[in-house]
Design an enzyme around this catalytic site. Structure first.
Site, PDB file in Angstrom:
ATOM      1  N   TYR A 247       0.845  -1.203   0.000  1.00  0.00           N
ATOM      2  CA  TYR A 247       0.000   0.000   0.000  1.00  0.00           C
ATOM      3  C   TYR A 247       0.876   1.248   0.000  1.00  0.00           C
ATOM      4  O   TYR A 247       0.629   2.195  -0.765  1.00  0.00           O
ATOM      5  CB  TYR A 247      -0.930   0.008   1.211  1.00  0.00           C
TER       6      TYR A 247
ATOM      7  N   LYS B  93       1.025   4.188  -3.042  1.00  0.00           N
ATOM      8  CA  LYS B  93       0.825   5.619  -2.825  1.00  0.00           C
ATOM      9  C   LYS B  93       2.065   6.420  -3.236  1.00  0.00           C
ATOM     10  O   LYS B  93       1.952   7.538  -3.742  1.00  0.00           O
ATOM     11  CB  LYS B  93       0.482   5.882  -1.361  1.00  0.00           C
TER      12      LYS B  93
END
Length: 349
Positions: free
Chosen positions: A216, A220
């Site tokens: 994750y 990002k």
């Protein structure tokens, strides 16, 4: 790394910094906007706050029409009975599908609706290796980086056109929900790509390189690197008169459903951590409202956190980081080239 991007800096903000609400004098009457992923969590709360400020027209851009309709009814029911009801529409947008993204923006163009802001909130955090069946890419990479990049590239020239044709209106804003976790990404896939001379996307799609705790963060970071390259390629004229682009960090929030794929003991531990450390989604949504309708021109090209500019992850500050940032840009365009007229889009931004 600046203190802001460290774990202690994160904890300081989580416990001691409270983003302010929009001033009570704020009025969004006569304005229209888009919020993606708006049927739940931060997107829903941001939508509720925007409508509470008098937003006249809101598009809930969601994957599930039925869930979007439920959110629409709930949002309208929460408004004072004496208020003039806003127009709230539910439009389908599946970020797992390039054709769905293209169809969404085409629909917006056909509507000839003047958009004041687009809040790109939809995202995923997968704790298991999951492949997007339509593209064969790992799902969090697909949604958080590639698909959000395509949506940004398609919306940008349309909102730029609206800005050029309506000089009496405030410049439109595209605000993309990022994350402070981008600064914590280990991102070993970059070294594998460099050493083995293979595309970064291929490394990310290889299950053997999937790290549940880092993916994750990496997804990002990848969008942040794309964002920096995109803004850097904007002409000075577009930067000063066109669409305002910013990234926004809402902080670590409980109740957002971002970590809904966490299961078993890990899921329970994570849920407990979120209750102890996390902000409410209502508090986190304040930052999204601020970046979309209040931050204005000073936020252009900036990373916003707690309603003010903050340091980017800093990955591209080194020679090797700049090389990877350029590679991320090239691979984004290569991936999206077969589904969009990239040369035309770039000529318009």
């Amino acid at each position: 790394m600046p203190f802001y991007n460290t774990y202690p800096g994160f904890l300081y903000r989580q416990f001691l910094v409270c983003p302010s609400k929009a001033p009570s004098t704020t009025s969004l009457r006569g304005k229209a906007g888009i919020v993606t992923g708006s049927n739940t969590g931060l997107g829903y709360q941001a939508s509720a706050q925007l409508l509470g400020l008098g937003l006249s027209h809101l598009i809930l851009a969601v994957r599930s029409i039925s869930k979007g309709e439920a959110a629409r009814k709930s949002l309208l029911a929460s408004l004072p009975a004496s208020a003039k009801p806003p127009v709230v529409e539910v439009w389908e947008l599946d970020l797992g599908s390039y054709p769905s993204i293209i169809a969404f923006v085409d629909r917006l163009k056909r509507s000839e609706m003047l958009i004041d802001f687009a809040l790109l909130n939809a995202g995923v955090a997968n704790f298991n290796f999951t492949v997007n069946q339509l593209t064969s890419h790992e799902s969090s990479i697909q949604i958080n980086w590639l698909s959000t990049a395509l949506l940004t590239l398609l919306l940008l020239p349309e909102l730029d056109r609206q800005a050029a044709n309506n000089l009496n209106r405030a410049r439109p804003v595209i605000s993309i929900v990022g994350s402070e976790t981008a600064a914590w990404a280990k991102f070993p896939e970059a070294q594998v790509s460099t050493k083995q001379g293979i595309p970064l996307i291929n490394v990310l799609d290889d299950k053997s390189h999937f790290d549940m705790g880092d993916r994750y963060y990496t997804s990002k970071l990848l969008y942040q690197l794309f964002f920096l390259e995109l803004f850097g390629k904007r002409s000075s004229a577009k930067r000063s008169t066109g669409t305002i682009l910013n990234l926004v960090n809402p902080g670590f929030c409980y109740g957002s459903e971002l970590h809904r794929t966490a299961e078993g003991a890990f899921g329970k531990v994570l849920g407990g951590m979120k209750r102890v450390i996390g902000r409410s989604v209502s508090m986190g949504a304040r930052t999204l409202v601020h970046s979309s309708v209040l931050a204005g021109e000073p936020s252009n090209g900036k990373y916003m956190s707690d309603n003010k500019p903050a340091p980017f992850a800093g990955y591209g500050d080194s020679d090797s980081g700049r090389i990877i940032q350029t590679q991320v840009w090239r691979e984004t365009l290569s991936e999206l080239g077969p589904v969009a007229d990239i040369d035309k889009l770039l000529s318009e931004i």
